[in-house]
Structures are given as C-alpha cells and as structure tokens.
Write an enzyme that holds these catalytic residues in place. Structure first.
Site, PDB file in Angstrom:
ATOM      1  N   HIS A 130       0.817  -1.230   0.000  1.00  0.00           N
ATOM      2  CA  HIS A 130       0.000   0.000   0.000  1.00  0.00           C
ATOM      3  C   HIS A 130       0.849   1.277   0.000  1.00  0.00           C
ATOM      4  O   HIS A 130       0.291   2.370  -0.186  1.00  0.00           O
ATOM      5  CB  HIS A 130      -0.950   0.038   1.196  1.00  0.00           C
ATOM      6  CG  HIS A 130      -1.992  -1.023   1.186  1.00  0.00           C
ATOM      7  ND1 HIS A 130      -2.833  -1.233   0.113  1.00  0.00           N
ATOM      8  CD2 HIS A 130      -2.323  -1.969   2.115  1.00  0.00           C
ATOM      9  CE1 HIS A 130      -3.641  -2.263   0.376  1.00  0.00           C
ATOM     10  NE2 HIS A 130      -3.341  -2.723   1.584  1.00  0.00           N
ATOM     11  N   ASP A 167      -2.735 -10.642  -2.429  1.00  0.00           N
ATOM     12  CA  ASP A 167      -3.324 -10.139  -1.180  1.00  0.00           C
ATOM     13  C   ASP A 167      -4.801  -9.789  -1.428  1.00  0.00           C
ATOM     14  O   ASP A 167      -5.184  -9.452  -2.550  1.00  0.00           O
ATOM     15  CB  ASP A 167      -2.550  -8.891  -0.747  1.00  0.00           C
ATOM     16  CG  ASP A 167      -2.882  -8.423   0.657  1.00  0.00           C
ATOM     17  OD1 ASP A 167      -2.107  -8.731   1.582  1.00  0.00           O
ATOM     18  OD2 ASP A 167      -3.913  -7.736   0.826  1.00  0.00           O
ATOM     19  N   HIS A 169      -6.326  -7.241  -0.501  1.00  0.00           N
ATOM     20  CA  HIS A 169      -6.450  -5.798  -0.746  1.00  0.00           C
ATOM     21  C   HIS A 169      -5.686  -5.416  -2.011  1.00  0.00           C
ATOM     22  O   HIS A 169      -4.631  -5.989  -2.300  1.00  0.00           O
ATOM     23  CB  HIS A 169      -5.886  -5.010   0.444  1.00  0.00           C
ATOM     24  CG  HIS A 169      -6.547  -5.337   1.747  1.00  0.00           C
ATOM     25  ND1 HIS A 169      -5.990  -6.214   2.671  1.00  0.00           N
ATOM     26  CD2 HIS A 169      -7.726  -4.933   2.269  1.00  0.00           C
ATOM     27  CE1 HIS A 169      -6.805  -6.310   3.717  1.00  0.00           C
ATOM     28  NE2 HIS A 169      -7.866  -5.553   3.493  1.00  0.00           N
ATOM     29  N   ASP A 248      -4.498 -12.789   3.297  1.00  0.00           N
ATOM     30  CA  ASP A 248      -5.742 -12.345   3.925  1.00  0.00           C
ATOM     31  C   ASP A 248      -6.971 -12.597   3.046  1.00  0.00           C
ATOM     32  O   ASP A 248      -8.085 -12.253   3.442  1.00  0.00           O
ATOM     33  CB  ASP A 248      -5.669 -10.871   4.351  1.00  0.00           C
ATOM     34  CG  ASP A 248      -4.958  -9.986   3.344  1.00  0.00           C
ATOM     35  OD1 ASP A 248      -4.695 -10.465   2.212  1.00  0.00           O
ATOM     36  OD2 ASP A 248      -4.655  -8.825   3.676  1.00  0.00           O
TER      37      ASP A 248
HETATM   38 ZN   LIG Z   1      -4.100  -7.171   2.719  1.00  0.00          ZN
END
Ligand SMILES: [Zn+2]
Length: 313
Positions: A130, A167, A169, A248
């Site tokens: 991120h 991931d 996200h 995740d």
């Molecule tokens: Zn994540």
C-alpha cells in the site's frame, strides 16, 4: 533447488499497539509452523540486511524517504509512537524494521540473480504494497516489492520483471509506483470493493487488475487467474517474478470476505513457478504482505514455501 528465507529480529519489534491485526505475533506463528512442520530444515535462513537510502529511492521520492527517515528516527530516539494514517502507527522500532523489510527484498533479489538460491521468501514486516511513491498507508511504510523490482531493473539490468499480488487488498502502492513503467507487468487479484477502494480502473496498460466480488471461493478465483493473469504473463515473458504474498484472502481471515484455502495458495504458487521456470530461470522473490488469522497465515505461508522449495507432498 533451494529456497532462501530472509527475516530479521528487528521486523518483530515493530509494534502498532495492542489489538492491531498487523502484529509481531504474525511472524511468531509462521516461525512456529516452520519448526513444527519440519519445513525449516529445507530452507536456507538468511538475516536481512538494512536497505540503503538509494535502494528506497528506486521506488519512492527522495523527499518522502528523507521525511520518513526524519520522523521515524525521532521516534527511535524518543521512544514515542504516533499515527501515520488512521490504520498505521509508527514506534521506536519501526525505522529499523522498515529498513530490514526492504533490505530483505533487495538482498533476496541479488541472491537469486547471482544463483545463490532458485527462489526466496521474505518473512518480514512491515508489509509494503500500500505504500505509494510518496505516502505511508495501510500498515505499509516502504514498498518492499516495488523497491526490489526496480533494483532488478535499474541496478541489475533486467529488461522485464513481473509483480504478482494475491493479497485480498488492492496493491495500490505498487500500482502507483509501477504504472506506466513498461519494463514491469503487474497482475493482481483483490476483493472489490474493499480497502483501499482502488484498482477498479487500472492506472496503466502494464496493470492486469482482477477485482473479485466478496464471498468468491477458490475455484472461481483460479478460473479468473487462468483467464486473466496467465496469458498476460506468458506474453510478457518476465525475466524474474516478484510476489506480494498476502494471505488475507483466506476464508478464515476477518479483514476480507474471500474464500481461499491452503490448496488455493499452493495452486497459485505452482502457477507462478510454472511461468518462472519457462521464462525466468525459476527466479522468484516473494514478500509477505497481509494475513491476519494467525493459524491460517502460518499454514498458508507453509504451503507457499512447500511449493517454492519443492517439498510439497
Ligand atoms: Zn491485505
């Protein structure tokens, strides 16, 4: 075949406070599983060196690196902690941990390119995907994978590298850094909508973004990977593959609502290895990103490493 495992005790010392999901115990859970499963025996353990400022500047602006260095070194000196964004906290050990996490990715790249290991996994934190060119966010300070990918291109002279991000996200930071850099191809899956609510419209033609609705299970995710990632990777013929390995999207993980299980992570890892063997001499550097259910994280990293090291049953 050999797999190197990079980590450093400093990565465990970075602590974002009681109850934060991105916690030091994530690395303990992975370590316990490696020992209990016997996987540890087949891995070459290497202590991660700290990244140098010029490594960080391969993916981040000079001013961002300088400002973060100043802020985090102040916390190191004072022993205090502070919020960098609503989810991301820095404390006295964050600077050293962030340097070791990025340094692991760079050193792993050099080791694999120099033939010291076929592939490598960086069991590090803080995670990185991120972190944009000039912004700390989503538990991330420096973008470990983007730094390593740029190191392979700019310092080691490779012509094409791929980044694979599974991931739950969206890896908005990696996309921010690599979009438009035609020497890099990024393929990703991510739950959408979900934090950071980006990725629906790719920022460059070198981005293969595959948004996935909540409650999708592994079989459908595999079909999307086969349809979207694999043809793009085959066309691109990367000379090395970097993996943003977040776990995740596991069905037991409460930060996302996807339904992957260990067998899906084994399958994805095998597909990445197939591409790497065909085009990249098997060269893979994988870096830990998310994964917050400690038992599911440990088992999933376990199968990822089993496949990478060729010890899968
Ligand atoms: Zn994540």
């Amino acid at each position: 075949m050999s797999t190197a495992y990079f980590s450093h005790p400093d990565c465990r010392r970075h602590d974002m406070g009681a109850g934060h999901p991105e916690c030091p115990q994530r690395l303990d859970a992975i370590e316990d599983w490696l020992l209990a499963s016997g996987l540890d025996i087949g891995l070459e353990r290497i202590e991660a060196p700290p990244a140098r400022l010029e490594d960080l500047e391969l993916a981040h602006s000079v001013s961002y690196v300088a400002e973060l260095k100043y802020a985090l070194e102040q916390l190191q000196a004072s022993g205090e902690s502070r919020a960098m964004d609503p989810d991301t906290f820095a404390g006295p050990h964050t600077w050293k941990a962030a340097l070791r996490a990025a340094g692991a990715a760079v050193a792993a790249t050099d080791l694999v390119l120099d033939g010291g290991a076929e592939n490598a996994f960086c069991g590090v934190r803080p995670p990185g995907h991120h972190a944009t060119r000039s912004e700390t966010m989503g538990f991330c300070f420096f973008n470990n994978v983007a730094i390593a990918a740029r190191h392979a291109l700019d310092v080691r002279g490779l012509k094409r590298v791929a980044v694979v991000d599974f991931d739950v996200h969206h890896g908005n930071g990696t996309e921010d850094i690599l979009a438009g850099d035609e020497r890099a191809l990024m393929v990703s899956i991510f739950q959408h909508p979900l934090y950071p609510y980006s990725g629906g419209v790719p920022m460059g033609t070198n981005m293969v973004n595959v948004p996935i609705p909540p409650y999708t299970k592994g079989g459908e995710v595999r079909e999307m990977i086969e349809a979207m990632w694999l043809p793009a990777l085959e066309r691109f013929k990367p000379e090395m593959i970097f993996v943003s390995a977040g776990f995740d999207a596991h069905r037991d993980d409460e930060l996302g609502q996807l339904g992957l299980v260990e067998a899906d992570y084994a399958w994805i890892t095998q597909r990445i290895m197939d591409v790497a063997r065909r085009h990249a001499k098997g060269r893979i550097v994988s870096c830990l990103e998310g994964g917050y259910s400690l038992p599911a994280l440990a088992r999933s990293v376990g199968v990822h490493l089993q496949v990478l090291s060729g010890t899968a049953a």
